[in-house]
Enzyme design. Structure first.
Site, PDB file in Angstrom:
ATOM      1  N   LYS A   1      -6.627   2.942  -3.040  1.00  0.00           N
ATOM      2  CA  LYS A   1      -7.311   3.825  -2.100  1.00  0.00           C
ATOM      3  C   LYS A   1      -7.931   4.989  -2.856  1.00  0.00           C
ATOM      4  CE  LYS A   1      -6.570   5.958   2.326  1.00  0.00           C
ATOM      5  NZ  LYS A   1      -5.763   5.992   3.534  1.00  0.00           N
TER       6      LYS A   1
ATOM      7  N   GLU B   1      -2.753  -2.711  -2.901  1.00  0.00           N
ATOM      8  CA  GLU B   1      -3.939  -2.127  -2.260  1.00  0.00           C
ATOM      9  C   GLU B   1      -4.192  -0.697  -2.740  1.00  0.00           C
ATOM     10  OE1 GLU B   1      -3.548  -1.831   2.004  1.00  0.00           O
ATOM     11  OE2 GLU B   1      -5.635  -1.209   2.287  1.00  0.00           O
TER      12      GLU B   1
ATOM     13  N   TRP C   1       0.867  -1.187   0.000  1.00  0.00           N
ATOM     14  CA  TRP C   1       0.000   0.000   0.000  1.00  0.00           C
ATOM     15  C   TRP C   1       0.901   1.233   0.000  1.00  0.00           C
ATOM     16  CZ3 TRP C   1      -0.547   3.684   4.133  1.00  0.00           C
ATOM     17  CH2 TRP C   1      -1.336   4.783   3.730  1.00  0.00           C
TER      18      TRP C   1
ATOM     19  N   HIS D   1     -11.736   1.926   1.490  1.00  0.00           N
ATOM     20  CA  HIS D   1     -10.991   2.650   0.463  1.00  0.00           C
ATOM     21  C   HIS D   1     -11.790   3.020  -0.771  1.00  0.00           C
ATOM     22  CE1 HIS D   1      -6.705   1.641   2.019  1.00  0.00           C
ATOM     23  NE2 HIS D   1      -7.512   2.108   2.943  1.00  0.00           N
TER      24      HIS D   1
ATOM     25  N   ASP E   1     -12.407   6.835   5.563  1.00  0.00           N
ATOM     26  CA  ASP E   1     -11.602   5.636   5.846  1.00  0.00           C
ATOM     27  C   ASP E   1     -11.135   5.680   7.303  1.00  0.00           C
ATOM     28  OD1 ASP E   1     -10.019   3.370   5.438  1.00  0.00           O
ATOM     29  OD2 ASP E   1      -8.285   4.575   4.835  1.00  0.00           O
TER      30      ASP E   1
HETATM   31  C1  RNT Z   1      -4.125   2.656   4.615  1.00  0.00           C
HETATM   32  C2  RNT Z   1      -4.220   1.223   4.238  1.00  0.00           C
HETATM   33  C3  RNT Z   1      -3.154   0.338   4.799  1.00  0.00           C
HETATM   34  C4  RNT Z   1      -2.787   0.665   6.226  1.00  0.00           C
HETATM   35  C5  RNT Z   1      -1.839  -0.319   6.864  1.00  0.00           C
HETATM   36  C6  RNT Z   1      -1.281   0.183   8.147  1.00  0.00           C
HETATM   37  O1  RNT Z   1      -5.226   3.385   4.267  1.00  0.00           O
HETATM   38  O2  RNT Z   1      -5.480   0.734   4.577  1.00  0.00           O
HETATM   39  O3  RNT Z   1      -3.515  -0.983   4.637  1.00  0.00           O
HETATM   40  O4  RNT Z   1      -3.929   0.795   7.023  1.00  0.00           O
HETATM   41  O5  RNT Z   1      -0.873  -0.670   5.969  1.00  0.00           O
HETATM   42 ZN    ZN Z   2      -5.797  -1.391   4.382  1.00  0.00          ZN
END
Ligand code: RNT
Ligand code: ZN
Length: 417
Positions: A227, A225, A184, A261, A293
């Site tokens: 967002k 990941e 991320w 997200h 979030d």
């Molecule tokens: C941030 C992401 C990510 C973090 C962690 C700590 O918006 O959700 O996954 O919460 O890596």
């Molecule tokens: Zn996350």
């Protein structure tokens, strides 16, 4: 027969009358692993540079006493939480949770800096997952890391990503379970950018460079990941959903869906079936957004139940890695883990306790009246008796008994810190 067992037998009969085999479900539940995030225990501080403020557009609020300040404390707290959660699970670490006396920076981490975590996981029978940390560091101070226009800064973060993968592979090797390594990257602009494309191209190139080394999937798998926005990056996030859908699918990476997200009316439960058709696999960050979030502790709300049902109805449990992602510093942190993890498991069990094939047939035949009638009736079925019995069978507290144990631990351990 114990009272719990009696209740269970009655529940079993009731579910059997609609074709649901509860004994078989308890067996299946034992296979379900949740990756419990270490960062709930210390408010996303870590041990690499604990004085550094939390950045990356995420935020923890509250000052409930008892946060862990050392790896030993964090492990002890997690042990406590695991003793209250049925089943055998995994711990999700971030790179900033290094456990070493050496002063080590993110571009220097090595497996040896995590040896103590591995020894502990072995002793506890836990798996480990991992995350490179692309935030809370001077090199991310202006809001960009892997997509930074400055090559030097990009290189620092590329090196970090590569090293993180080595650590994850080491976890997989040592523990005999695939370590999921989740990327991320918080990069983004506070205000409207002129050039939306170049940062995305740089992120793509940086990731390609990081992933140029192959690791056996038995050891580690990478996830990406997305967002929609972060604090201080409200206008534009480089790693958007479309970016990572494209990236993950074209590069055979797991795509991570974090429940917080997306735009507030978007639900990840509805995305699972689409994503499953195209992606190598899915990673979930089960979380609870409140207006944004906000990463609240997961409760048994409609979306959580829907996630559980979607995983079961579409037979996605083998393809999906279930991780948690919430951080609340305003309540007892062990209770936070326990509530969130137990709820996630309960939601999956609820999904399993449904006559899925029967409902699918009714739907196919256009019998929507039956579909509605049955799904509504099911809401009153004795789920609690099945869950309680499962907890007892797994040797963990039933009902609010776990809370008593957390209170004791708070008195004996947390308040003395
Ligand atoms: C941030 C992401 C990510 C973090 C962690 C700590 O918006 O959700 O996954 O919460 O890596
Ligand atoms: Zn996350």
């Amino acid at each position: 027969m114990s009272n719990l067992k009696q209740q269970y037998e009655l529940a079993k009969e009731k579910y059997a009358s609609i074709g649901v085999d509860v004994d078989a479900i308890l067996e299946k539940m034992k296979q379900v692993k949740v990756s419990v995030h270490c960062w709930q225990g210390d408010d996303v501080t870590g041990f690499l540079s604990p004085d550094q403020e939390l950045t990356g557009g995420i935020s923890v609020t509250g000052d409930y006493p008892g946060a862990a300040h050392t790896p030993e404390e964090l492990r002890r707290d997690m042990e406590k939480a695991f003793s209250l959660i049925p089943g055998k699970h995994k711990v999700n670490l971030h790179a900033m949770y290094v456990d070493t006396d050496e002063k080590v920076d993110l571009n220097e981490i090595e497996p040896k800096h995590f040896e103590k975590w591995v020894a502990w996981a072995k002793e506890q029978g836990l798996g480990l997952d991992f995350n490179p940390t692309f935030f809370s560091h001077p090199n991310s101070a202006d809001g960009f890391t892997l997509s930074h226009p400055d090559t030097k800064i990009r290189e620092f973060w590329i090196e970090h990503g590569k090293r993180a993968r080595k650590v994850a592979a080491y976890f997989g090797e040592e523990l005999g379970q695939t370590a999921i390594n989740n990327f991320w990257v918080p990069d983004g602009f506070k205000d409207n950018p002129i050039d939306r494309l170049s940062p995305r191209r740089r992120l793509q190139e940086s990731l390609d460079e990081i992933f140029s080394v192959e690791y056996a999937p038995e050891l580690t798998k990478d996830a990406v990941e997305s967002k929609v926005f972060g604090i201080g990056a409200e206008a534009y996030t480089v790693g958007s959903h479309e970016f990572y859908m494209g990236y993950g699918i074209s590069r055979n990476k797991l795509v991570c869906l974090d429940a917080g997200h997306f735009h507030p009316t978007e639900k990840i439960s509805d995305k699972l079936s689409s994503l499953a058709l195209f992606s190598e696999g899915i990673l979930l960050h089960v979380s609870r957004p409140m207006r944004w979030d906000s990463d609240h502790v997961v409760i048994m709300d409609d979306e959580l139940m829907e996630i559980g049902k979607e995983l079961v109805r579409n037979d996605l449990l083998d393809k999906t890695y279930i991780g948690l992602d919430f951080f609340d510093a305003s309540i007892n942190r062990i209770a936070a883990w326990t509530i969130g993890t137990r709820n996630t498991l309960k939601a999956i069990m609820k999904g399993m306790l449904e006559p899925t094939d029967d409902l699918k047939t009714a739907e196919l035949e256009g019998n929507y009246t039956y579909r509605l009638a049955m799904t509504e009736e099911l809401k009153d079925y004795p789920f609690g008796a099945v869950w309680d019995y499962y907890c007892e069978q797994q040797g963990v507290p039933v009902g609010m008994e776990w809370f008593e144990q957390v209170k004791e631990y708070e008195q004996d351990v947390l308040l003395k810190r």
